[in-house]
Motif scaffolding. Structure first.
Motif, PDB file in Angstrom:
ATOM      1  N   ILE A   1      58.110  63.133  37.724  1.00  0.00           N
ATOM      2  CA  ILE A   1      56.724  63.132  37.270  1.00  0.00           C
ATOM      3  C   ILE A   1      55.801  63.579  38.405  1.00  0.00           C
ATOM      4  N   GLN A   2      56.113  63.133  39.607  1.00  0.00           N
ATOM      5  CA  GLN A   2      55.290  63.471  40.777  1.00  0.00           C
ATOM      6  C   GLN A   2      56.187  63.504  41.997  1.00  0.00           C
ATOM      7  N   ASP A   3      55.960  64.453  42.881  1.00  0.00           N
ATOM      8  CA  ASP A   3      56.624  64.426  44.184  1.00  0.00           C
ATOM      9  C   ASP A   3      55.587  64.682  45.257  1.00  0.00           C
ATOM     10  N   ASP A   4      55.723  63.956  46.346  1.00  0.00           N
ATOM     11  CA  ASP A   4      54.713  63.998  47.389  1.00  0.00           C
ATOM     12  C   ASP A   4      55.384  63.833  48.743  1.00  0.00           C
ATOM     13  N   ASN A   5      55.125  64.754  49.650  1.00  0.00           N
ATOM     14  CA  ASN A   5      55.620  64.659  51.014  1.00  0.00           C
ATOM     15  C   ASN A   5      54.521  64.002  51.840  1.00  0.00           C
ATOM     16  N   TRP A   6      54.764  62.777  52.285  1.00  0.00           N
ATOM     17  CA  TRP A   6      53.766  62.040  53.073  1.00  0.00           C
ATOM     18  C   TRP A   6      53.744  62.486  54.529  1.00  0.00           C
ATOM     19  N   GLY A   7      54.681  63.316  54.911  1.00  0.00           N
ATOM     20  CA  GLY A   7      54.699  63.847  56.269  1.00  0.00           C
ATOM     21  C   GLY A   7      55.453  62.958  57.240  1.00  0.00           C
ATOM     22  N   LYS A   8      55.335  63.333  58.505  1.00  0.00           N
ATOM     23  CA  LYS A   8      56.053  62.646  59.579  1.00  0.00           C
ATOM     24  C   LYS A   8      55.275  61.413  60.021  1.00  0.00           C
ATOM     25  N   LYS A   9      55.961  60.273  60.034  1.00  0.00           N
ATOM     26  CA  LYS A   9      55.327  59.013  60.418  1.00  0.00           C
ATOM     27  C   LYS A   9      56.276  58.223  61.307  1.00  0.00           C
ATOM     28  N   LYS A  10      55.693  57.332  62.102  1.00  0.00           N
ATOM     29  CA  LYS A  10      56.491  56.424  62.930  1.00  0.00           C
ATOM     30  C   LYS A  10      57.040  55.321  62.040  1.00  0.00           C
ATOM     31  N   LEU A  11      58.323  55.054  62.162  1.00  0.00           N
ATOM     32  CA  LEU A  11      58.943  53.990  61.397  1.00  0.00           C
ATOM     33  C   LEU A  11      58.486  52.632  61.930  1.00  0.00           C
ATOM     34  N   ALA A  12      58.429  51.636  61.069  1.00  0.00           N
ATOM     35  CA  ALA A  12      58.024  50.291  61.473  1.00  0.00           C
ATOM     36  C   ALA A  12      59.001  49.734  62.511  1.00  0.00           C
ATOM     37  N   TYR A  13      60.257  50.123  62.403  1.00  0.00           N
ATOM     38  CA  TYR A  13      61.285  49.729  63.371  1.00  0.00           C
ATOM     39  C   TYR A  13      62.345  50.830  63.374  1.00  0.00           C
ATOM     40  N   PRO A  14      63.039  51.000  64.504  1.00  0.00           N
ATOM     41  CA  PRO A  14      64.045  52.069  64.570  1.00  0.00           C
ATOM     42  C   PRO A  14      65.188  51.829  63.583  1.00  0.00           C
ATOM     43  N   ILE A  15      65.626  52.894  62.946  1.00  0.00           N
ATOM     44  CA  ILE A  15      66.795  52.867  62.065  1.00  0.00           C
ATOM     45  C   ILE A  15      67.791  53.871  62.642  1.00  0.00           C
ATOM     46  N   LYS A  16      68.967  53.388  62.998  1.00  0.00           N
ATOM     47  CA  LYS A  16      69.997  54.246  63.609  1.00  0.00           C
ATOM     48  C   LYS A  16      69.424  54.992  64.819  1.00  0.00           C
ATOM     49  N   HIS A  17      68.634  54.304  65.617  1.00  0.00           N
ATOM     50  CA  HIS A  17      68.016  54.828  66.847  1.00  0.00           C
ATOM     51  C   HIS A  17      66.992  55.929  66.578  1.00  0.00           C
ATOM     52  N   VAL A  18      66.510  56.030  65.361  1.00  0.00           N
ATOM     53  CA  VAL A  18      65.498  57.029  65.000  1.00  0.00           C
ATOM     54  C   VAL A  18      64.157  56.320  64.877  1.00  0.00           C
ATOM     55  N   GLN A  19      63.112  56.886  65.513  1.00  0.00           N
ATOM     56  CA  GLN A  19      61.788  56.259  65.543  1.00  0.00           C
ATOM     57  C   GLN A  19      60.807  56.878  64.543  1.00  0.00           C
ATOM     58  N   TYR A  20      61.015  58.160  64.199  1.00  0.00           N
ATOM     59  CA  TYR A  20      60.103  58.875  63.312  1.00  0.00           C
ATOM     60  C   TYR A  20      60.873  59.475  62.149  1.00  0.00           C
ATOM     61  N   GLY A  21      60.183  59.617  61.020  1.00  0.00           N
ATOM     62  CA  GLY A  21      60.824  60.219  59.865  1.00  0.00           C
ATOM     63  C   GLY A  21      59.809  60.822  58.915  1.00  0.00           C
ATOM     64  N   TYR A  22      60.292  61.687  58.043  1.00  0.00           N
ATOM     65  CA  TYR A  22      59.468  62.288  56.992  1.00  0.00           C
ATOM     66  C   TYR A  22      59.618  61.419  55.742  1.00  0.00           C
ATOM     67  N   TYR A  23      58.512  60.917  55.241  1.00  0.00           N
ATOM     68  CA  TYR A  23      58.516  60.074  54.056  1.00  0.00           C
ATOM     69  C   TYR A  23      58.273  60.941  52.825  1.00  0.00           C
ATOM     70  N   ILE A  24      59.155  60.813  51.845  1.00  0.00           N
ATOM     71  CA  ILE A  24      59.061  61.584  50.611  1.00  0.00           C
ATOM     72  C   ILE A  24      58.981  60.611  49.436  1.00  0.00           C
ATOM     73  N   LEU A  25      57.993  60.814  48.573  1.00  0.00           N
ATOM     74  CA  LEU A  25      57.817  59.984  47.380  1.00  0.00           C
ATOM     75  C   LEU A  25      58.134  60.811  46.141  1.00  0.00           C
ATOM     76  N   ASN A  26      58.959  60.243  45.254  1.00  0.00           N
ATOM     77  CA  ASN A  26      59.181  60.815  43.926  1.00  0.00           C
ATOM     78  C   ASN A  26      58.879  59.736  42.906  1.00  0.00           C
ATOM     79  N   VAL A  27      58.042  60.060  41.930  1.00  0.00           N
ATOM     80  CA  VAL A  27      57.851  59.191  40.769  1.00  0.00           C
ATOM     81  C   VAL A  27      58.695  59.824  39.679  1.00  0.00           C
ATOM     82  N   ILE A  28      59.648  59.033  39.146  1.00  0.00           N
ATOM     83  CA  ILE A  28      60.609  59.599  38.202  1.00  0.00           C
ATOM     84  C   ILE A  28      60.725  58.749  36.936  1.00  0.00           C
TER      85      ILE A  28
END
Length: 89
Positions: free
Chosen positions: A40-67
């Motif tokens: 129904i909707q897809d939205d790239n929220w862009g690159k953001k700092k993660l609240a806490y590291p996941i697998k030693h990764v600090q930043y990520g691209y957040y993608i939203l899909n409403v399905i």
């Protein structure tokens, strides 16, 4: 079976470039359609700092899909997304 609306938010590690994330987004889109979902909707929220590291990764691209998806297909989607190595969460 009744179709419900869900929000899918996933994170692609920032170790990928802006150009490299598009094929990952396309694969997720294809997967949703393949199991009978409708985006129904897809939205790239862009690159953001993660609240806490996941697998030693600090930043990520957040993608939203409403399905729209049948409730019975939700588990199948979750299981298939876990296999994607390009997706953190």
């Amino acid at each position: 079976m009744m179709v419900k609306q869900y929000e899918l938010i996933y994170i692609i590690p920032a170790t990928y470039s802006e150009e490299e994330i598009q094929p990952v987004i396309d694969r997720v889109t294809h997967l949703i359609k393949e199991i009978g979902g409708k985006i129904i909707q897809d939205d790239n929220w862009g690159k953001k700092k993660l609240a806490y590291p996941i697998k030693h990764v600090q930043y990520g691209y957040y993608i939203l899909n409403v399905i729209d998806l049948k409730a019975s297909q939700l588990k199948k989607l979750q299981d298939k997304l876990k296999v994607f190595q390009e997706i953190l969460r």
